[in-house]
Write a protein that holds these residues in place. Sequence first.
Motif, short mmCIF file in Angstrom:
data_model
loop_
_atom_site.label_atom_id
_atom_site.label_comp_id
_atom_site.label_asym_id
_atom_site.label_seq_id
_atom_site.Cartn_x
_atom_site.Cartn_y
_atom_site.Cartn_z
N ASN A 3 0.85 -1.12 0.02
CA ASN A 3 -0.08 0.16 0.02
C ASN A 3 0.82 1.21 -0.08
OD1 ASN A 3 -1.62 2.17 0.92
ND2 ASN A 3 -2.98 0.70 1.95
N PRO A 4 1.16 1.89 -1.23
CA PRO A 4 1.98 2.79 -1.26
C PRO A 4 1.90 3.94 -0.54
CG PRO A 4 1.36 2.42 -3.42
CD PRO A 4 0.47 1.49 -2.39
N PRO A 5 0.94 4.75 -0.11
CA PRO A 5 0.54 5.74 0.77
C PRO A 5 1.17 5.14 2.29
CG PRO A 5 -1.48 5.10 0.18
CD PRO A 5 -0.41 4.38 -0.63
N LEU A 6 0.75 4.04 2.64
CA LEU A 6 1.21 3.52 3.92
C LEU A 6 2.56 3.44 3.99
CD1 LEU A 6 -1.27 0.69 5.23
CD2 LEU A 6 -0.27 2.70 6.40
N TYR A 21 -2.87 4.61 11.03
CA TYR A 21 -2.81 3.40 10.26
C TYR A 21 -4.23 3.21 9.63
CZ TYR A 21 -2.81 -1.66 9.20
OH TYR A 21 -2.66 -2.83 8.79
N PHE A 22 -5.40 3.42 10.52
CA PHE A 22 -6.64 2.86 10.25
C PHE A 22 -7.08 3.84 9.07
CE2 PHE A 22 -11.12 3.02 10.21
CZ PHE A 22 -11.70 1.69 10.88
N ARG A 23 -6.77 5.18 9.08
CA ARG A 23 -7.06 6.03 8.17
C ARG A 23 -6.47 5.92 6.86
NH1 ARG A 23 -6.49 9.64 12.36
NH2 ARG A 23 -8.36 10.08 13.32
N LEU A 24 -5.13 5.66 6.85
CA LEU A 24 -4.66 5.34 5.56
C LEU A 24 -5.07 4.10 4.86
CD1 LEU A 24 -1.09 6.53 6.25
CD2 LEU A 24 -2.44 7.45 4.60
N ALA A 25 -5.25 3.21 5.93
CA ALA A 25 -5.70 1.81 5.11
C ALA A 25 -7.13 1.86 4.48
CB ALA A 25 -5.65 0.69 6.25
N MET A 26 -8.16 2.61 5.46
CA MET A 26 -9.50 2.43 4.93
C MET A 26 -9.73 3.62 3.94
SD MET A 26 -10.47 0.00 6.34
CE MET A 26 -12.23 0.07 6.49
N TYR A 27 -9.35 5.15 4.48
CA TYR A 27 -9.90 6.11 3.61
C TYR A 27 -9.09 6.67 2.63
CZ TYR A 27 -13.08 6.19 7.96
OH TYR A 27 -13.76 5.70 8.84
N HIS A 28 -7.88 6.21 2.22
CA HIS A 28 -6.96 6.86 1.35
C HIS A 28 -7.66 7.33 -0.02
CE1 HIS A 28 -3.90 7.44 -1.68
NE2 HIS A 28 -3.19 8.25 -0.67
N CYS A 260 -8.81 -5.47 3.51
CA CYS A 260 -9.68 -6.02 4.58
C CYS A 260 -10.64 -4.92 5.22
CB CYS A 260 -8.90 -6.67 5.81
SG CYS A 260 -7.60 -7.93 5.31
N ASP A 261 -11.54 -5.12 5.81
CA ASP A 261 -12.48 -4.29 6.66
C ASP A 261 -11.78 -4.19 7.95
OD1 ASP A 261 -14.64 -2.64 7.02
OD2 ASP A 261 -15.23 -4.18 8.40
N LEU A 262 -11.58 -3.03 8.61
CA LEU A 262 -11.02 -2.95 9.88
C LEU A 262 -12.14 -2.41 10.83
CD1 LEU A 262 -7.65 -1.13 9.22
CD2 LEU A 262 -8.30 -3.84 9.49
N THR A 263 -12.35 -2.86 12.03
CA THR A 263 -13.20 -2.37 12.96
C THR A 263 -12.77 -2.53 14.45
OG1 THR A 263 -14.47 -4.51 13.38
CG2 THR A 263 -15.31 -3.12 11.55
N PHE A 264 -13.47 -1.85 15.26
CA PHE A 264 -13.53 -1.99 16.65
C PHE A 264 -14.71 -2.27 17.22
CE2 PHE A 264 -10.30 0.80 15.41
CZ PHE A 264 -8.88 0.42 16.03
N HIS A 265 -14.75 -2.91 18.56
CA HIS A 265 -16.16 -2.72 19.27
C HIS A 265 -16.33 -1.53 19.76
CE1 HIS A 265 -16.59 -7.34 20.30
NE2 HIS A 265 -16.19 -7.19 18.93
N VAL A 266 -17.56 -1.23 19.86
CA VAL A 266 -17.96 0.18 20.31
C VAL A 266 -18.23 0.33 21.65
CG1 VAL A 266 -20.11 1.96 20.17
CG2 VAL A 266 -19.16 0.78 18.07
N ASN A 267 -17.71 1.33 22.32
CA ASN A 267 -17.81 1.88 23.79
C ASN A 267 -19.12 2.49 24.20
OD1 ASN A 267 -17.54 2.75 26.12
ND2 ASN A 267 -15.17 2.68 26.21
#
Length: 343
Positions: A3-6, A21-28, A260-267
Amino acid sequence: MFNPPLYQAFQAKGALSIDEYFRLAMYHPEHGYYAQHIPIGQDADYVTSPEISQVFGELIGLWCIDTWQKLGSPSKIALVELGPGRGTLMRDLLRVSNLVPAFAKALSIHLIEASALLKQIQSKKIYPITPTWHYDLTSLPDLPCLIIANEFFDALPHKQYQTYQGQWFERMVTLNDHELIWTLAPDPTDLDIPVKEGSFTEVPQEGSQILHQLSTHLSRNTGACLIIDYGTSAHPWYGDTFQALHHHKKCSPLASPGTCDLTFHVNFHHLEQQFHQKKIHVEPVVSQAHFLKSLGIEHRTAQLQHMPQAALASYRLISAQHMGQLFKVLGASSPHISLLGFA
Ligand code: SAH
Protein backbone atom coordinates in the motif's frame (compact mmCIF):
# COMPACT_ATOMS: atom_id res chain seq x y z
CA MET A 1 4.71 -3.01 -1.72
CA PHE A 2 1.26 -3.56 -0.23
CA ASN A 3 0.00 0.00 0.00
CA PRO A 4 2.13 2.91 -1.30
CA PRO A 5 0.74 5.70 0.96
CA LEU A 6 1.24 3.51 4.03
CA TYR A 7 4.73 2.61 2.93
CA GLN A 8 5.58 6.29 2.49
CA ALA A 9 4.09 7.12 5.89
CA PHE A 10 6.27 4.45 7.55
CA GLN A 11 9.32 5.77 5.73
CA ALA A 12 8.56 9.30 6.95
CA LYS A 13 7.47 8.62 10.53
CA GLY A 14 8.87 5.21 11.50
CA ALA A 15 5.73 4.17 13.34
CA LEU A 16 2.04 5.09 13.00
CA SER A 17 -0.60 5.21 15.72
CA ILE A 18 -3.51 2.84 15.18
CA ASP A 19 -5.85 5.63 14.12
CA GLU A 20 -3.32 6.96 11.59
CA TYR A 21 -2.81 3.44 10.23
CA PHE A 22 -6.59 2.91 10.09
CA ARG A 23 -7.19 6.18 8.19
CA LEU A 24 -4.62 5.39 5.50
CA ALA A 25 -5.72 1.77 5.16
CA MET A 26 -9.43 2.58 4.96
CA TYR A 27 -9.92 6.12 3.65
CA HIS A 28 -7.00 6.86 1.32
CA PRO A 29 -8.76 8.24 -1.80
CA GLU A 30 -6.87 5.94 -4.17
CA HIS A 31 -5.47 2.99 -2.22
CA GLY A 32 -7.87 2.85 0.74
CA TYR A 33 -10.30 0.01 1.33
CA TYR A 34 -13.38 2.16 0.61
CA ALA A 35 -11.91 3.46 -2.66
CA GLN A 36 -11.59 -0.07 -4.01
CA HIS A 37 -14.10 -2.30 -2.22
CA ILE A 38 -17.79 -2.59 -1.64
CA PRO A 39 -17.61 -4.06 1.86
CA ILE A 40 -21.12 -5.31 2.55
CA GLY A 41 -22.87 -8.30 1.00
CA GLN A 42 -22.84 -12.09 0.78
CA ASP A 43 -20.01 -11.94 -1.80
CA ALA A 44 -18.11 -9.16 0.05
CA ASP A 45 -16.47 -9.03 3.49
CA TYR A 46 -19.43 -8.96 5.89
CA VAL A 47 -23.20 -8.68 6.12
CA THR A 48 -25.19 -6.33 8.33
CA SER A 49 -28.67 -6.56 9.85
CA PRO A 50 -30.51 -4.69 7.06
CA GLU A 51 -28.88 -7.02 4.51
CA ILE A 52 -30.03 -10.06 6.51
CA SER A 53 -33.68 -9.09 6.81
CA GLN A 54 -35.99 -6.38 5.47
CA VAL A 55 -37.73 -6.52 8.86
CA PHE A 56 -34.81 -4.65 10.44
CA GLY A 57 -35.30 -1.47 8.40
CA GLU A 58 -39.09 -1.79 8.58
CA LEU A 59 -39.08 -1.84 12.39
CA ILE A 60 -36.74 1.15 12.48
CA GLY A 61 -39.23 2.85 10.15
CA LEU A 62 -41.98 2.27 12.74
CA TRP A 63 -39.65 3.59 15.45
CA CYS A 64 -39.14 6.74 13.37
CA ILE A 65 -42.89 7.28 12.88
CA ASP A 66 -43.54 6.85 16.61
CA THR A 67 -40.69 9.21 17.51
CA TRP A 68 -41.86 11.82 15.00
CA GLN A 69 -45.32 11.72 16.58
CA LYS A 70 -43.82 12.08 20.06
CA LEU A 71 -41.88 15.11 18.82
CA GLY A 72 -45.24 16.70 17.91
CA SER A 73 -45.43 15.59 14.23
CA PRO A 74 -43.33 18.48 12.85
CA SER A 75 -44.17 19.40 9.24
CA LYS A 76 -40.48 19.12 8.31
CA ILE A 77 -37.98 16.67 9.76
CA ALA A 78 -34.50 15.63 8.62
CA LEU A 79 -33.99 11.87 8.51
CA VAL A 80 -30.23 11.40 8.81
CA GLU A 81 -28.34 8.14 8.37
CA LEU A 82 -24.67 7.81 9.27
CA GLY A 83 -22.83 5.29 7.08
CA PRO A 84 -25.84 3.96 5.12
CA GLY A 85 -23.87 1.15 3.43
CA ARG A 86 -25.88 -0.22 0.50
CA GLY A 87 -28.90 1.97 1.38
CA THR A 88 -30.98 -1.08 2.30
CA LEU A 89 -32.05 0.08 5.76
CA MET A 90 -33.12 3.44 4.29
CA ARG A 91 -35.08 1.76 1.47
CA ASP A 92 -36.99 -0.49 3.89
CA LEU A 93 -37.56 2.39 6.31
CA LEU A 94 -38.91 4.65 3.55
CA ARG A 95 -41.33 1.95 2.37
CA VAL A 96 -42.82 1.87 5.87
CA SER A 97 -42.90 5.67 6.09
CA ASN A 98 -45.63 5.65 3.43
CA LEU A 99 -48.00 4.11 5.99
CA VAL A 100 -48.27 7.62 7.46
CA PRO A 101 -48.38 10.06 4.52
CA ALA A 102 -47.88 13.17 6.68
CA PHE A 103 -44.67 11.63 8.00
CA ALA A 104 -43.43 10.67 4.53
CA LYS A 105 -44.19 14.21 3.32
CA ALA A 106 -42.29 15.79 6.24
CA LEU A 107 -39.07 13.91 5.48
CA SER A 108 -35.89 15.17 3.88
CA ILE A 109 -33.14 12.56 3.60
CA HIS A 110 -29.53 13.26 4.60
CA LEU A 111 -26.78 10.68 4.27
CA ILE A 112 -23.28 10.85 5.72
CA GLU A 113 -21.04 8.56 3.72
CA ALA A 114 -17.29 8.35 3.12
CA SER A 115 -17.31 5.89 0.20
CA ALA A 116 -17.93 7.16 -3.35
CA LEU A 117 -18.75 3.60 -4.47
CA LEU A 118 -21.40 3.21 -1.77
CA LYS A 119 -22.92 6.62 -2.55
CA GLN A 120 -23.71 5.38 -6.06
CA ILE A 121 -25.35 2.25 -4.68
CA GLN A 122 -27.35 4.27 -2.14
CA SER A 123 -28.56 6.61 -4.85
CA LYS A 124 -29.92 3.72 -6.94
CA LYS A 125 -31.36 1.89 -3.94
CA ILE A 126 -33.65 4.71 -2.77
CA TYR A 127 -34.48 6.19 -6.20
CA PRO A 128 -36.65 8.23 -6.97
CA ILE A 129 -36.02 9.82 -3.57
CA THR A 130 -33.01 12.10 -3.78
CA PRO A 131 -30.96 12.43 -0.62
CA THR A 132 -28.39 15.06 0.25
CA TRP A 133 -24.97 13.65 1.08
CA HIS A 134 -22.82 15.31 3.70
CA TYR A 135 -19.20 14.95 4.70
CA ASP A 136 -20.13 15.24 8.38
CA LEU A 137 -22.95 16.49 10.61
CA THR A 138 -21.92 20.14 10.64
CA SER A 139 -23.73 20.85 7.34
CA LEU A 140 -27.09 19.32 8.32
CA PRO A 141 -30.10 21.67 8.03
CA ASP A 142 -31.48 23.29 11.19
CA LEU A 143 -34.57 21.11 11.44
CA PRO A 144 -35.90 18.60 13.97
CA CYS A 145 -34.10 15.36 13.20
CA LEU A 146 -34.11 11.58 13.44
CA ILE A 147 -30.58 10.19 13.29
CA ILE A 148 -29.86 6.50 12.62
CA ALA A 149 -26.45 4.81 12.81
CA ASN A 150 -26.26 1.05 12.31
CA GLU A 151 -22.73 -0.42 12.41
CA PHE A 152 -21.25 3.04 11.88
CA PHE A 153 -19.28 3.75 15.05
CA ASP A 154 -17.43 0.41 14.86
CA ALA A 155 -16.08 1.50 11.47
CA LEU A 156 -14.31 4.63 12.78
CA PRO A 157 -10.63 5.03 13.73
CA HIS A 158 -9.82 4.40 17.40
CA LYS A 159 -6.67 4.77 19.46
CA GLN A 160 -5.33 1.83 21.43
CA TYR A 161 -3.19 1.83 24.57
CA GLN A 162 -1.29 -0.98 26.22
CA THR A 163 0.15 -1.28 29.72
CA TYR A 164 3.88 -1.65 30.11
CA GLN A 165 5.72 -1.48 33.43
CA GLY A 166 2.86 0.20 35.24
CA GLN A 167 2.03 2.85 32.64
CA TRP A 168 -0.14 3.24 29.53
CA PHE A 169 1.64 3.53 26.19
CA GLU A 170 -0.06 4.22 22.88
CA ARG A 171 -0.01 1.18 20.61
CA MET A 172 1.63 1.77 17.22
CA VAL A 173 2.36 -0.11 14.02
CA THR A 174 5.71 -0.20 12.30
CA LEU A 175 7.37 -1.84 9.33
CA ASN A 176 10.05 -4.37 10.10
CA ASP A 177 11.76 -6.05 7.19
CA HIS A 178 8.69 -5.86 4.88
CA GLU A 179 6.40 -7.04 7.68
CA LEU A 180 4.04 -4.94 9.77
CA ILE A 181 4.46 -5.42 13.51
CA TRP A 182 3.04 -3.89 16.70
CA THR A 183 5.13 -1.52 18.76
CA LEU A 184 4.60 1.10 21.48
CA ALA A 185 5.06 4.88 21.52
CA PRO A 186 8.34 5.89 23.18
CA ASP A 187 6.63 7.96 25.91
CA PRO A 188 3.76 6.98 28.23
CA THR A 189 0.28 8.56 28.03
CA ASP A 190 -1.81 9.64 31.03
CA LEU A 191 -5.22 8.02 30.78
CA ASP A 192 -8.18 8.26 33.11
CA ILE A 193 -8.27 4.44 33.36
CA PRO A 194 -6.52 2.48 36.14
CA VAL A 195 -3.48 0.61 34.85
CA LYS A 196 -3.95 -3.17 34.78
CA GLU A 197 -0.83 -5.09 33.85
CA GLY A 198 -0.98 -6.92 30.53
CA SER A 199 -4.09 -5.16 29.27
CA PHE A 200 -5.23 -2.94 26.44
CA THR A 201 -7.77 -0.18 26.28
CA GLU A 202 -9.33 1.71 23.38
CA VAL A 203 -10.40 5.31 22.89
CA PRO A 204 -12.96 6.06 20.15
CA GLN A 205 -11.21 9.17 19.01
CA GLU A 206 -13.10 9.94 15.79
CA GLY A 207 -16.36 8.57 17.21
CA SER A 208 -16.08 11.15 20.01
CA GLN A 209 -15.74 13.98 17.51
CA ILE A 210 -18.77 12.77 15.56
CA LEU A 211 -20.79 12.29 18.73
CA HIS A 212 -19.90 15.83 19.75
CA GLN A 213 -21.33 17.09 16.43
CA LEU A 214 -24.35 14.83 16.82
CA SER A 215 -25.22 15.86 20.37
CA THR A 216 -24.68 19.55 19.55
CA HIS A 217 -27.04 19.19 16.59
CA LEU A 218 -29.66 17.30 18.62
CA SER A 219 -29.74 19.77 21.47
CA ARG A 220 -29.96 22.75 19.09
CA ASN A 221 -32.62 21.34 16.77
CA THR A 222 -34.57 18.77 18.86
CA GLY A 223 -34.91 15.16 17.78
CA ALA A 224 -33.78 11.64 18.54
CA CYS A 225 -31.04 9.28 17.63
CA LEU A 226 -30.63 5.51 17.44
CA ILE A 227 -27.18 3.92 17.55
CA ILE A 228 -26.97 0.17 16.92
CA ASP A 229 -23.67 -1.65 16.99
CA TYR A 230 -21.63 -4.46 18.49
CA GLY A 231 -19.84 -3.48 21.63
CA THR A 232 -19.82 -3.19 25.36
CA SER A 233 -21.05 -0.97 28.17
CA ALA A 234 -18.27 -2.15 30.50
CA HIS A 235 -16.44 0.63 32.33
CA PRO A 236 -13.52 0.94 32.61
CA TRP A 237 -13.00 -0.89 29.35
CA TYR A 238 -10.06 -3.25 28.97
CA GLY A 239 -9.62 -5.13 25.73
CA ASP A 240 -8.20 -5.31 22.24
CA THR A 241 -11.08 -5.51 19.77
CA PHE A 242 -9.25 -4.26 16.68
CA GLN A 243 -10.24 -6.78 14.02
CA ALA A 244 -10.08 -7.35 10.29
CA LEU A 245 -12.53 -9.23 8.08
CA HIS A 246 -11.92 -10.50 4.60
CA HIS A 247 -14.60 -12.53 2.81
CA HIS A 248 -16.40 -13.16 6.14
CA LYS A 249 -13.23 -14.52 7.80
CA LYS A 250 -11.24 -12.87 10.57
CA CYS A 251 -7.63 -12.03 9.84
CA SER A 252 -4.92 -9.94 11.48
CA PRO A 253 -5.55 -6.18 11.18
CA LEU A 254 -1.96 -5.92 9.98
CA ALA A 255 -2.26 -8.68 7.36
CA SER A 256 -3.32 -6.73 4.33
CA PRO A 257 -4.16 -3.03 4.86
CA GLY A 258 -6.54 -1.67 2.24
CA THR A 259 -8.02 -5.06 1.37
CA CYS A 260 -9.67 -6.06 4.69
CA ASP A 261 -12.42 -4.30 6.58
CA LEU A 262 -11.13 -2.93 9.91
CA THR A 263 -13.34 -2.37 12.97
CA PHE A 264 -13.46 -2.02 16.76
CA HIS A 265 -16.14 -2.85 19.29
CA VAL A 266 -18.12 0.23 20.26
CA ASN A 267 -17.80 1.62 23.78
CA PHE A 268 -21.41 2.43 24.67
CA HIS A 269 -20.44 3.82 28.06
CA HIS A 270 -18.37 6.42 26.26
CA LEU A 271 -21.26 7.35 23.96
CA GLU A 272 -23.67 7.67 26.92
CA GLN A 273 -21.23 9.89 28.80
CA GLN A 274 -20.96 12.25 25.88
CA PHE A 275 -24.74 12.61 25.57
CA HIS A 276 -25.00 13.22 29.31
CA GLN A 277 -22.41 15.98 29.09
CA LYS A 278 -24.74 17.78 26.67
CA LYS A 279 -27.71 17.07 28.97
CA ILE A 280 -29.35 14.86 26.35
CA HIS A 281 -31.62 12.12 27.63
CA VAL A 282 -30.33 8.58 27.00
CA GLU A 283 -32.46 5.46 27.43
CA PRO A 284 -30.76 2.54 29.20
CA VAL A 285 -28.75 0.64 26.56
CA VAL A 286 -30.53 -2.62 25.58
CA SER A 287 -29.60 -5.63 23.47
CA GLN A 288 -30.63 -5.80 19.82
CA ALA A 289 -32.86 -8.76 20.75
CA HIS A 290 -34.69 -6.69 23.38
CA PHE A 291 -35.13 -3.74 21.02
CA LEU A 292 -36.39 -5.70 18.01
CA LYS A 293 -38.69 -7.89 20.09
CA SER A 294 -40.32 -4.93 21.74
CA LEU A 295 -40.84 -3.36 18.29
CA GLY A 296 -42.64 -6.54 17.20
CA ILE A 297 -40.12 -8.55 15.16
CA GLU A 298 -41.89 -11.82 15.90
CA HIS A 299 -45.24 -10.49 14.78
CA ARG A 300 -43.83 -8.97 11.56
CA THR A 301 -41.88 -12.15 10.77
CA ALA A 302 -45.06 -14.23 11.12
CA GLN A 303 -46.66 -12.00 8.45
CA LEU A 304 -43.86 -12.94 6.04
CA GLN A 305 -44.58 -16.68 6.04
CA HIS A 306 -44.61 -16.64 2.23
CA MET A 307 -40.88 -15.76 2.31
CA PRO A 308 -39.07 -18.97 3.26
CA GLN A 309 -35.94 -17.27 4.63
CA ALA A 310 -37.73 -14.70 6.79
CA ALA A 311 -37.89 -16.74 10.00
CA LEU A 312 -34.24 -17.76 9.85
CA ALA A 313 -33.18 -14.19 9.08
CA SER A 314 -35.08 -12.81 12.07
CA TYR A 315 -33.59 -15.54 14.24
CA ARG A 316 -30.09 -14.38 13.24
CA LEU A 317 -30.93 -10.84 14.33
CA ILE A 318 -32.24 -11.76 17.78
CA SER A 319 -30.67 -15.04 18.89
CA ALA A 320 -27.91 -14.85 21.50
CA GLN A 321 -25.65 -17.10 19.35
CA HIS A 322 -25.77 -14.58 16.50
CA MET A 323 -26.46 -10.84 16.78
CA GLY A 324 -29.06 -10.66 19.55
CA GLN A 325 -26.83 -9.98 22.56
CA LEU A 326 -23.50 -8.71 21.24
CA PHE A 327 -25.32 -5.97 19.33
CA LYS A 328 -26.61 -3.17 21.54
CA VAL A 329 -28.99 -0.26 20.97
CA LEU A 330 -28.69 3.25 22.37
CA GLY A 331 -31.56 5.71 22.05
CA ALA A 332 -31.15 9.40 22.86
CA SER A 333 -33.56 12.32 22.60
CA SER A 334 -33.75 16.05 23.14
CA PRO A 335 -36.15 17.05 24.64
CA HIS A 336 -36.64 13.91 26.73
CA ILE A 337 -39.24 11.65 25.10
CA SER A 338 -39.92 8.05 25.94
CA LEU A 339 -38.49 6.15 22.98
CA LEU A 340 -40.03 2.91 21.72
CA GLY A 341 -38.03 -0.30 22.20
CA PHE A 342 -36.25 0.36 25.48
CA ALA A 343 -38.88 -0.43 28.16
N1 SAH B 1 -25.26 1.03 8.05
C1 SAH B 1 -24.92 0.13 6.97
C2 SAH B 1 -23.43 0.03 6.70
C3 SAH B 1 -22.51 -0.24 7.85
S1 SAH B 1 -20.81 -0.31 7.31
C4 SAH B 1 -25.54 -1.22 7.22
O1 SAH B 1 -26.04 -1.45 8.30
O2 SAH B 1 -25.53 -2.05 6.31
C5 SAH B 1 -20.15 1.28 7.72
C6 SAH B 1 -20.64 2.40 6.85
O3 SAH B 1 -20.04 3.61 7.31
C7 SAH B 1 -20.27 2.29 5.38
O4 SAH B 1 -21.31 2.86 4.63
C8 SAH B 1 -19.00 3.14 5.32
O5 SAH B 1 -18.68 3.52 4.03
C9 SAH B 1 -19.37 4.28 6.22
N2 SAH B 1 -18.26 5.02 6.82
C10 SAH B 1 -17.17 4.52 7.44
N3 SAH B 1 -16.41 5.52 7.92
C11 SAH B 1 -17.05 6.68 7.64
C12 SAH B 1 -16.76 8.06 7.90
N4 SAH B 1 -15.67 8.44 8.57
N5 SAH B 1 -17.64 8.99 7.46
C13 SAH B 1 -18.77 8.61 6.80
N6 SAH B 1 -19.07 7.32 6.51
C14 SAH B 1 -18.24 6.37 6.92
